[in-house]
Design a protein around this motif. Structure first.
Motif, mmCIF file in Angstrom:
data_model
loop_
_atom_site.group_PDB
_atom_site.id
_atom_site.type_symbol
_atom_site.label_atom_id
_atom_site.label_comp_id
_atom_site.label_asym_id
_atom_site.label_seq_id
_atom_site.Cartn_x
_atom_site.Cartn_y
_atom_site.Cartn_z
ATOM 1 N N UNK A 157 0.828 -1.201 0.000
ATOM 2 C CA UNK A 157 0.000 0.000 0.000
ATOM 3 C C UNK A 157 0.856 1.242 0.000
ATOM 4 N N UNK A 158 0.460 2.199 0.811
ATOM 5 C CA UNK A 158 1.198 3.454 0.923
ATOM 6 C C UNK A 158 1.236 3.856 2.390
ATOM 7 N N UNK A 159 2.442 3.928 2.957
ATOM 8 C CA UNK A 159 2.643 4.346 4.342
ATOM 9 C C UNK A 159 3.465 5.625 4.299
ATOM 10 N N UNK A 160 2.884 6.725 4.743
ATOM 11 C CA UNK A 160 3.543 8.027 4.608
ATOM 12 C C UNK A 160 4.658 8.230 5.622
ATOM 13 N N UNK A 161 4.546 7.621 6.794
ATOM 14 C CA UNK A 161 5.524 7.838 7.850
ATOM 15 C C UNK A 161 5.934 6.496 8.420
ATOM 16 N N UNK A 162 7.166 6.069 8.085
ATOM 17 C CA UNK A 162 7.614 4.742 8.468
ATOM 18 C C UNK A 162 8.800 4.846 9.412
ATOM 19 N N UNK A 163 8.838 3.966 10.415
ATOM 20 C CA UNK A 163 9.933 3.960 11.372
ATOM 21 C C UNK A 163 11.237 3.531 10.702
ATOM 22 N N UNK A 164 12.352 3.883 11.337
ATOM 23 C CA UNK A 164 13.651 3.425 10.862
ATOM 24 C C UNK A 164 13.724 1.902 10.957
#
Length: 329
Positions: A157-164
């Motif tokens: 999908x689309x994840x705008x804010x992803x963890x390191x």
């Protein structure tokens, strides 16, 4: 002076152990360098580190070559055992054989992807990996944690804010379309900006599209005549196919629903930010053969191909995955 043994040092890297073995076997710095594929200056530097760590000269130059010291003779057995253990550890990596594998993969995705992506994935898996089971779960705020813990194998999908600590790979871009009843009394081959403002709409309150559409409407100060809001795509085709309501949604899900339910697809006249559908996974499983296989399947099925053809075939295309890069947290 008490010497440290192999278990008392943290700095004996595998390359130093290999050098120790090569020097003991060949009795020559030149031959050891050739055997290890290194230059003589590099071998001399490594030998200096080895001597410092083991607190002994280890090898003494003589007319017969590099002769081992008593300490070197005492350590060669444990060193070769350590090298053998390293070799066995390297051989423990097992390839993933989809034809014989028995396991379950959990994929986080939107409900729209249940319609667009999941059928192709399932068709391919059932054909080449009959013992593999797929579990689809909702993509959301908890997805990064699930990928890290191993509760989920992949997210689509689309994840705008992803963890390191996560990786991402672009699959295909998305723009926007409008869906209308094929027999709509006022909308034919195209929908104008005026039509868009004038007609009544049905909105979907889920997925990436909902927020991007809301942002575009707010920025352009457009207030739609919303006759119905739905929590997902389940009832959308029946609503659009039996009313004069307009639905605005990402192209992939729009064209897939139109194909199956005989709806009309129109280019959206409203400027809405596009986005890229990607697959996401955690660095913990980056080298896992099973995870690599699953990611390869998704890349072959979906990466950069014309999304309008995705609903027609579950066969994977042979293509090399591209755009593989760590995400920026």
């Amino acid at each position: 002076m008490k010497h440290r043994d192999l278990s008392e040092t943290n700095l004996l890297e595998p390359r130093l152990l290999r050098l120790f073995d090569a020097l003991f076997t060949t009795g020559s710095v030149t031959k050891a360098a050739e055997k290890l594929g290194q230059s003589q200056p590099t071998i001399s530097i490594w030998l200096g580190r080895l001597r410092q760590e083991l607190d002994d000269p280890l090898f003494i130059r003589s007319a017969e070559g590099m002769l081992p010291t008593p300490r070197a003779e005492a350590l060669i057995g444990p060193a070769r055992q350590a090298l053998e253990m390293l070799r066995r550890l390297a051989e423990l990596r097992t390839d993933f054989d989809p034809a014989s594998a028995k396991r379950r993969f959990t994929i986080c995705m939107t409900d729209g992807s249940h319609v667009t992506l999941l059928p192709s994935i399932l068709a391919h898996v059932r054909r080449v990996a009959p013992g593999v089971r797929i579990e689809a779960t909702q993509i959301g705020a908890d997805t990064p944690r699930m990928l890290q813990s191993g509760e989920a194998d992949l997210a689509l999908g689309y994840i705008s804010d992803l963890d390191a600590g996560h990786f991402q790979q672009a699959l295909f871009p998305q723009d926007w379309v409008c869906l209308a009843n094929a027999k709509h009394a006022r909308i034919r081959d195209r929908i104008t900006a005026r039509d868009f403002r004038r007609e009544a709409h049905v909105l979907i309150r889920s997925g990436t599209g909902h927020q991007l559409l809301a942002d575009a409407l707010k920025q352009q100060q457009i207030v739609l005549d919303v006759a119905l809001e739905l929590p997902g795509f389940l009832g959308l085709p029946a609503i659009v196919g039996t009313t004069d309501l307009i639905a605005t949604l990402p192209r992939h899900i729009g064209e897939t629903l139109a194909h199956y339910y005989g709806l009309r697809v129109l280019d959206c006249p409203l400027a809405i930010a596009g986005f890229t559908v990607k697959q996401y996974w955690h660095a913990r499983f980056h080298h896992d053969p099973a995870s690599q296989w699953l990611r390869g399947v998704c890349a072959e099925l979906f990466q950069q191909q014309d999304v309008r053809g995705l609903h027609r075939s579950g066969r994977a295309r042979k293509r090399r995955p591209r755009n593989l890069q760590p995400s920026r947290a």
